[in-house]
Design an enzyme around this catalytic site. Structure first.
Site, PDB file in Angstrom:
ATOM      1  CB  SER A 249      -0.904   0.000   1.228  1.00 45.53           C
ATOM      2  OG  SER A 249      -0.125   0.285   2.371  1.00 45.53           O
ATOM      3  CE  LYS A 250      -1.206   7.203  -2.808  1.00 48.95           C
ATOM      4  NZ  LYS A 250      -2.666   7.283  -2.876  1.00 48.95           N
ATOM      5  NE  ARG A 251       0.681   0.451   6.095  1.00 47.95           N
ATOM      6  CZ  ARG A 251       1.364  -0.642   6.345  1.00 47.95           C
ATOM      7  NH1 ARG A 251       2.587  -0.562   6.805  1.00 47.95           N
ATOM      8  NH2 ARG A 251       0.836  -1.822   6.134  1.00 47.95           N
ATOM      9  CG  HIS A 252       4.323  -1.210   2.125  1.00 47.86           C
ATOM     10  ND1 HIS A 252       3.000  -1.547   2.099  1.00 47.86           N
ATOM     11  CD2 HIS A 252       4.867  -1.888   3.159  1.00 47.86           C
ATOM     12  CE1 HIS A 252       2.744  -2.405   3.070  1.00 47.86           C
ATOM     13  NE2 HIS A 252       3.858  -2.630   3.737  1.00 47.86           N
ATOM     14  N   GLY A 253       5.620   3.058   0.356  1.00 45.01           N
ATOM     15  CA  GLY A 253       6.422   3.836  -0.589  1.00 45.01           C
ATOM     16  C   GLY A 253       5.886   3.716  -1.990  1.00 45.01           C
TER      17      GLY A 253
END
Ligand code: GLU
Length: 472
Positions: A249-253
Site C-alpha cells: 500500500s501507499k505507506r510502503h512507498g
C-alpha cells in the site's frame, strides 16, 4: 510436467486488463510481465485492454500513464489496445442474448426494496445476497415501463471447481453466489459482464491476474457457460506484499513504476528482472534476461504465497544492470539528472566517466551525483568533509603534488600514479595523506572514484587548476 506443457504452439492468447488509476501499479506490471512471458513462451499473443468504464478515473493522463509505464518496461503488447467503455453496446447485446436464452432475467426490484431485503438479512445475521425475487416472476407483474436490471440466472445447485494453474483446484458452492447484475437499469454493463465478453471476443485463452480476482472467476464462468463459449484457463497469482508482510500500500512507498524510474533511478531491465523473480523462480537464478525468461517461463514456477517487496534486492539488481549497461546510453539517462544541459564535449566526458562511476552506483541518482564533480566550476566549493581534509599540512603536500604533476609528460593513470607515489615517498607520508587532500581539491568531496581516474578524466589543465585553487 507442468499443466501447460501440452499447449499447441501459437494458440495462447493472454491479456493485461488494467483499470486506469494514474500510474502503472508495480503489481500490475508484474501481472502484465507474466502474461507477456507466458504468451511469448508459447509463441502466442499478449493483448492489452484498458478497463476504462469508471469514467471519472479514466482520464487521458491516467491511461497514458499506464501505456507509458508498459512501454518503459518493454511490456510490448500485440496489436491495438482495446478500450472497454467503447464496447458497451456489445456487452448489452450479450446480456440481451442471455435474456433470450433464458440464462438471464429482468429484475424490477427497486432500490428501497433491495435495501429492506438486506436490512432483514443483516438482522437475521444472514449473508447479504439478492434473494432471487424476480427469478421466476413474469415480466407482466411489473408496472408498464418500470426500470429494471438484467440479472444472471445463476445455477443454484451443485458446485464449481476451477483448476487454477497457480492455486490448484478451488471449489465454490453455487448456493454461495447470487444472481448478479449484468446490465444496470440505465443499460450499462457491469464489470463482470464486460470482462467476460471482452475476454471472449479477444480470444483470450489464459486469464492470468491477481488472486484478488479469484472470487470473480466463479461469477464469470456461468456467463461463458450460458453463452456456450470456450472457457479460458485461469491462473491467479498471489499479490505482492510489503517488507512487513502486509498487502502493498501507499505507506510502503512507491506503488507506480514511474516512481521507480523517476524518483529511485531504477533501470527498466532491473525492475523487470526483479518483478519476474518476485513470485516466480527458476532454481537459484537471480539475473535473468528477458530472452532467457521467455524461454524458461511457466506458470508451474509461480509460488502460491505472497511475495515480499525488497528494495535492497531491487537495488542490487539495479547495480548489476547499471554495470552491464552501455556507457553512452547510460550517460544519456544521466543527462536529465545533471541539472543543466551539457555540451557535446561534456556529454563525451560523461560517457567516458561511466566506466569508473558505474561500479559505485546502485541507481541513476547515485550515478548522476557521482558524475557531478566533472562539471563543477572553479574554484570548487568544498563540502564540509572535503574542507576538513585540507587542514594541517595538507596544503603543503598539495603544492608538492602540483609541481610533480605539472612536470609529467603523459597524462595517463600509470604516469599519474607513479608521480603521486613519488611525492608521498619523498615527503615520508602515507599515500592516503596525499590522495585524500587531492581528492578534496579535485572533486570538492571526500568520496569519488579512484584519484588517478579522476585526474585522467578531468585532464591536465583542469586538474592542475583545481589543485592550484586550493593552494593559494
Ligand atoms: N481491471 C481489473 C483490475 O485492474 C482486472 C480485471 C481482470 O484482470 O480480469 O484489477
Amino acid at each position: 510436467m507442468s499443466a501447460t506443457s501440452d499447449i499447441a504452439a501459437g494458440s495462447v492468447i493472454t491479456r493485461f486488463a488494467p483499470s486506469p488509476t494514474g500510474f502503472l501499479h508495480i503489481g500490475g506490471a508484474r501481472t502484465a510481465l507474466f502474461n507477456l512471458l507466458f504468451a511469448r513462451h508459447h509463441g502466442g499473443k499478449f493483448l492489452l485492454r484498458i478497463e476504462d468504464t469508471d469514467r471519472a478515473r479514466s482520464t487521458q493522463p491516467a491511461i497514458e500513464a499506464i501505456l507509458d509505464g508498459m512501454r518503459w518496461l518493454g511490456l510490448d503488447w500485440d496489436g491495438e489496445e482495446v478500450y472497454q467503455f467503447a464496447r458497451a453496446q456489445r456487452h448489452a447485446e450479450v446480456a440481451r442474448e442471455m435474456l433470450a436464452r433464458g440464462f438471464a432475467y429482468k429484475c424490477f426490484a427497486t432500490a428501497e426494496e433491495l435495501e429492506a431485503m438486506r436490512a432483514e438479512q443483516r438482522a437475521n445475521k444472514q449473508p447479504l445476497r439478492y434473494d432471487g425475487r424476480w427469478r421466476d416472476r413474469p415480466e407482466s407483474d411489473a408496472a408498464e415501463g418500470a426500470p429494471f436490471v438484467v440479472r444472471l440466472r445463476a445455477p443454484r445447485e451443485g458446485s464449481v471447481t476451477i483448476d487454477d494453474l497457480v492455486q490448484g483446484p478451488v471449489t465454490v458452492n453455487n448456493a454461495e453466489l447470487d444472481d448478479m447484475v449484468l446490465l444496470r437499469s440505465d443499460g450499462t454493463p457491469t464489470y463482470m459482464l464486460a470482462v467476460v465478453v471482452d475476454d471472449h471476443d479477444m480470444g483470450v485463452t489464459h486469464v492470468i491476474r491477481g488472486d484478488d480476482h479469484l472470487n470473480n472467476a466463479f461469477r464469470q464462468l456461468p456467463i461463458y457457460r450460458a453463452m456456450e463459449w470456450p472457457e479460458p484457463r485461469y491462473a491467479h497469482i498471489p499479490l505482492i506484499h510489503g517488507s512487513d508482510g502486509a498487502k502493498l500500500s501507499k505507506r510502503h512507498g512507491a506503488l507506480g513504476v514511474d516512481a521507480y524510474r523517476d524518483e529511485l533511478g531504477i533501470l527498466p531491465e532491473a525492475l523487470s528482472n526483479y518483478l519476474l523473480r518476485l513470485g516466480w523462480g527458476h532454481g537459484d537464478d537471480e539475473i535473468i534476461s528477458r530472452e532467457q525468461a521467455t524461454e524458461w517461463f511457466d506458470l508451474a514456477g509461480v509460488g502460491k504465497s505472497p511475495s515480499r517487496f525488497d528494495l535492497k534486492k531491487l537495488e542490487n539488481l539495479n547495480g548489476h544492470y547499471i554495470r552491464a549497461a552501455d556507457d553512452a546510453q547510460l550517460a544519456e539517462l544521466i543527462v536529465p539528472r545533471l541539472g543543466f544541459e551539457p555540451s557535446e564535449p561534456q556529454r563525451t566526458l560523461l560517457a567516458s566517466a561511466m566506466a569508473v562511476l558505474k561500479p559505485r552506483a546502485a541507481n541513476l541518482l547515485e550515478l548522476a551525483d557521482g558524475a557531478g564533480f566533472l562539471f563543477r566550476t572553479r574554484p570548487l566549493a568544498l563540502d564540509e568533509g572535503a574542507a576538513g581534509l585540507l587542514e594541517g599540512d595538507a596544503r603543503g603536500l598539495l603544492s608538492r603534488v602540483h609541481a610533480a604533476l605539472h612536470a609529467i609528460a603523459t597524462w595517463d593513470t600509470e604516469t599519474l600514479e607513479a608521480a603521486v607515489r613519488a611525492v608521498a615517498e619523498d615527503a615520508g607520508v602515507k599515500l592516503g595523506a596525499i590522495a585524500q587532500p587531492l581528492r578534496a581539491a579535485l572533486t570538492g568531496r571526500r568520496t569519488s572514484p579512484g584519484i588517478y581516474d579522476v585526474l585522467a578524466l578531468l585532464g591536465r589543465e583542469e586538474s592542475l587548476g583545481r589543485i592550484a585553487d586550493q593552494i593559494k
